[in-house]
Design a protein around this motif. Structure first.
Motif, short mmCIF file in Angstrom:
data_model
loop_
_atom_site.label_atom_id
_atom_site.label_comp_id
_atom_site.label_asym_id
_atom_site.label_seq_id
_atom_site.Cartn_x
_atom_site.Cartn_y
_atom_site.Cartn_z
N ILE A 18 0.83 -1.20 0.00
CA ILE A 18 0.00 0.00 0.00
C ILE A 18 0.86 1.25 0.00
CG2 ILE A 18 -1.64 1.35 1.37
CD1 ILE A 18 -2.93 -1.23 2.25
N VAL A 19 1.90 1.27 0.85
CA VAL A 19 2.79 2.44 0.90
C VAL A 19 3.48 2.65 -0.44
CG1 VAL A 19 4.90 3.35 1.96
CG2 VAL A 19 3.16 2.25 3.39
N TYR A 20 3.90 1.55 -1.08
CA TYR A 20 4.54 1.67 -2.39
C TYR A 20 3.56 2.21 -3.43
CZ TYR A 20 6.85 0.37 -6.75
OH TYR A 20 7.41 0.40 -8.00
N THR A 77 -2.02 -1.63 -4.61
CA THR A 77 -2.97 -1.09 -3.63
C THR A 77 -4.04 -2.12 -3.29
OG1 THR A 77 -2.61 1.13 -4.52
CG2 THR A 77 -4.52 0.80 -3.12
N ILE A 78 -4.61 -2.76 -4.30
CA ILE A 78 -5.64 -3.77 -4.03
C ILE A 78 -5.05 -4.99 -3.33
CG2 ILE A 78 -7.30 -5.34 -5.10
CD1 ILE A 78 -7.72 -3.28 -7.28
N GLY A 79 -3.90 -5.46 -3.83
CA GLY A 79 -3.25 -6.60 -3.19
C GLY A 79 -2.85 -6.30 -1.76
N GLY A 80 -2.30 -5.11 -1.54
CA GLY A 80 -1.92 -4.72 -0.19
C GLY A 80 -3.12 -4.63 0.74
N LEU A 91 -13.05 -5.73 -1.26
CA LEU A 91 -13.90 -5.25 -2.35
C LEU A 91 -14.65 -3.99 -1.96
CD1 LEU A 91 -15.02 -5.82 -5.18
CD2 LEU A 91 -16.79 -7.21 -4.12
N ILE A 92 -15.19 -3.98 -0.75
CA ILE A 92 -15.92 -2.81 -0.28
C ILE A 92 -15.00 -1.60 -0.17
CG2 ILE A 92 -17.06 -1.84 1.77
CD1 ILE A 92 -18.29 -4.67 2.16
N THR A 93 -13.79 -1.81 0.34
CA THR A 93 -12.82 -0.72 0.47
C THR A 93 -12.45 -0.15 -0.89
OG1 THR A 93 -11.91 -1.71 2.48
CG2 THR A 93 -10.54 -0.10 1.34
#
Length: 660
Positions: free
Chosen positions: A213-215, A242-245, A293-295
């Motif tokens: 996410i930070v990356y 981002t999604i994977g994190g 998914l919601i996020t």
């Protein structure tokens, strides 16, 4: 008992499960029918005729709205079938075949859809007038709004939700037929995970999730910079990380952190800890995908809505960047216009600026990474005005020998390729060189965008300006406008602006130049015209994206609510035991409230962070102001999530009251 009687009794028994699902269906139909009706409203057609893309935008948004509703209804139906798994198992246990059970649930869904579509279209017809008024208000278009009924909208809505019903029935039939009798009785417990201790692997995966996410956030900050070699691949990389994190954070990081908290208590957990932390930890494996998914949906809808609102919010300031006064004329064409204003006794003020041009070496202005965007030839033209002319705008400005300022550098170019003062620059004209020291950089536009084409302007000493002006006599670097005159009205009202707009066009003051190649006349726009064009374009956009954002909120908030309803029903027996051994309702609610802070708060906070970095990476491509639109849209989303959390807590409260 007949099948019809069994259907009615079953629906009556499951009404507490279906009421929000039924309301959400009605709301979805209302939104869709109202939205489709707007496309055929005569007032909307008249208001958006200047925008050739409005009709296509409405149609594309209609498809998006349908897919949002499809996703929501499919997910909600899956949850309801899972919640009724024991009931379906009992039906089969007493001798009902899977085919008969399928027909039973199918009839229930048909009745629900028929009722929802009928009520939704009636409400949609009533609300379409309200939505029409809102859109016309956004477009600042005056018209008498009447209730509009469209047969095409009715047919489209029936077809769309008819297809959705068929998909739902197929999904339901597949779920009933593929499951065994034993699995139906255990369906509500299959995904739970009992965590006794944590190994190194979840710790590493949790850290990887945060790192991804930070990356992704870092990459978003440099997405539109000179460091980015391939924009499309960079966007895919940001999306993937981002999604994977986010998934890894929900799957591993959250449970790990909560387990550390539990261990820090050394076994002394109070009731609040047990009711809040333990269910979250045990259900994180099954909830990780849905929370991710919601996020992501929350972040995407919030980012799109914010960017649209930035465009609409910046309509006036964007117009001021392109047209720095009420009216702009060039090369002395203002004479007839000003005479007409005097004849009508309309008060105004004018400012005239003489223009010349020079060449600059862009390598002296931009850094090495930015200059790569210009290729091998780094020489470019820039417009130059004199200090005495600029003092009409800023009388306090004084320049020493060899000094200058750089102005009118704003918009997305100033964000993509920033210029930092002070800097040394050389104005070039053939063999002549004029070294200057740029002591200040201003963003305020002083020339019309038609003249500058988005480039910056140099304000130089009068002596330097006059020498460049003499060198440019009889020469030109392409086409160079010789002067600009701005006209600002004094204490004018809307009627005056309409009157002056006609004079601006009929006197030819709005002519920019006549092309020598095709003979076409290029024209200038007034600031009011620019504002109206921006509002017409961006008003439709913000309206459609707000519709989609509302649908996203309905989908994500309702799914979270449905999941919590299901968990509350499963935990009802535990609440009975806790009440019997002496715990009060308030004590139980404190733990439940902490649990809902996580279930609604964590996806919302992560979604807000995702949307913030997504918006920050390219907001300047859409307007001139980010903070206010972002805060307003975030506040609306937070309010909606708080509302769904309150509904969830209220449902838990009912379950606890029924425990004794």
């Amino acid at each position: 008992m007949k099948l019809s009687q069994l259907v009615l009794k079953s629906m009556q028994k499951n009404m507490r499960h279906y009421y929000l699902y039924f309301f959400a269906l009605i709301f979805s139909v209302t939104l869709f029918f109202s939205f489709v009706t707007l496309q055929y409203n005569e007032s909307i057609i008249e208001a958006t005729k200047a925008s050739g893309t409005a009709s296509a935008g409405f149609e594309a948004a209609s498809y998006m709205l349908y897919f949002i509703v499809l996703f929501f209804v499919l997910y909600a139906n899956h949850l309801f079938i899972k919640r009724r798994s024991k009931e379906i198992g009992l039906y089969q246990l007493i001798g009902m075949t899977k085919g008969l059970v399928t027909r039973l649930i199918a009839f229930e869904n048909i009745l629900l859809f028929a009722g929802a579509v009928s009520i939704g279209m009636m409400l949609g017809l009533l609300s379409s007038r309200l939505f029409t008024m809102i859109l016309l208000k956004l477009l600042q278009f005056d018209a008498v709004v009447t209730m509009s009924f469209s047969k095409v909208a009715v047919i489209n809505t029936l077809i769309v939700f008819g297809i959705l019903l068929v998909i739902i029935l197929l999904q339901m039939a597949f779920m009933v037929r593929k499951t065994t009798l034993l699995s139906l009785f255990n369906a509500s417990k299959q995904a739970d995970e009992r965590v006794k201790r944590f190994s190194v692997f979840p710790m590493l995966m949790g850290a990887v999730g945060i790192g991804l996410i930070v990356y992704g956030y870092y990459e978003s900050t440099v997405l539109l910079s000179a460091e980015t070699k391939n924009l499309f691949l960079s966007m895919l990389l940001i999306l993937a990380t981002t999604i994977g994190g986010t998934y890894f954070v929900f799957r591993y990081s959250v449970a790990f952190v909560l387990n550390l908290f539990r261990l820090s208590k050394k076994g002394h957990l109070n009731l609040t800890d047990v009711l809040a932390l333990t269910p979250i930890m045990h259900r994180m494996k099954s909830n990780a995908k849905s929370l991710t998914l919601i996020t992501v949906l929350t972040a995407v809808s919030l980012a799109i809505t914010t960017l649209s609102y930035i465009s609409y919010y910046s309509a006036s300031s964007s117009a001021e960047e392109r047209v720095p006064a009420d009216y702009v004329t060039v090369d002395g064409r203002e004479a007839a216009f000003l005479t007409a204003l005097d004849a009508q006794e309309i008060a105004y003020t004018t400012k005239t600026m003489n223009l010349t041009s020079a060449q600059v070496d862009l390598a002296e202005i931009f850094d090495k990474k930015s200059i790569e965007l210009f290729g091998d030839n780094t020489l470019g033209n820039t417009l130059v005005i004199s200090l005495s002319d600029y003092q009409q705008i800023d009388p306090t400005l004084h320049l020493a020998a060899g000094e200058a300022i750089l102005t009118s550098y704003n918009g997305f170019m100033s964000n993509l390729i920033p210029i930092v003062a002070p800097l040394e620059l050389t104005l070039l004209h053939g063999e002549h060189q004029f070294p200057i020291h740029i002591k200040r950089i201003d963003e305020e536009s002083i020339l019309a965008w038609r003249i500058t084409s988005g480039g910056f302007v140099i304000v130089a000493e009068d002596a330097v300006f006059k020498e460049l002006q003499q060198l440019n006599e009889g020469e030109s670097f392409g086409y160079v406008t010789k002067s600009q005159t701005t006209v600002d009205l004094v204490d004018a009202n809307e009627e005056t602006y309409e009157q002056v707009e006609k004079l601006y066009k009929t006197t030819g003051a709005n002519i920019f130049r006549e092309s020598q190649e095709d003979g076409q006349i290029r024209k200038l726009s007034s600031q009011q015209t620019e504002v109206k064009e921006n509002l017409n374009m961006f008003g439709t956009t913000i309206f459609t994206t707000a519709f989609l954002g509302l649908a996203f909120l309905l989908a994500t908030g309702s799914i979270l609510y449905f999941k919590q309803m299901s968990e509350a029903d499963e935990e009802a027996e535990s609440y009975k035991i806790l009440r019997k051994i002496g715990f009060t309702q308030d004590e139980l609610l404190r733990g439940i409230m902490m649990k809902q802070v996580f279930n609604f708060g964590v996806p919302l906070v992560i979604g807000l962070l995702h949307s913030y970095f997504a918006v920050k990476s390219g907001w300047f491509l859409f307007g001139t102001e980010m903070t206010t639109p972002l805060l307003i849209t975030m506040a609306l989303y937070i309010s909606m999530y708080i509302l769904f959390a309150a509904l969830t807590i209220n449902y838990y409260k009912k379950i606890i009251k029924q425990a004794l």
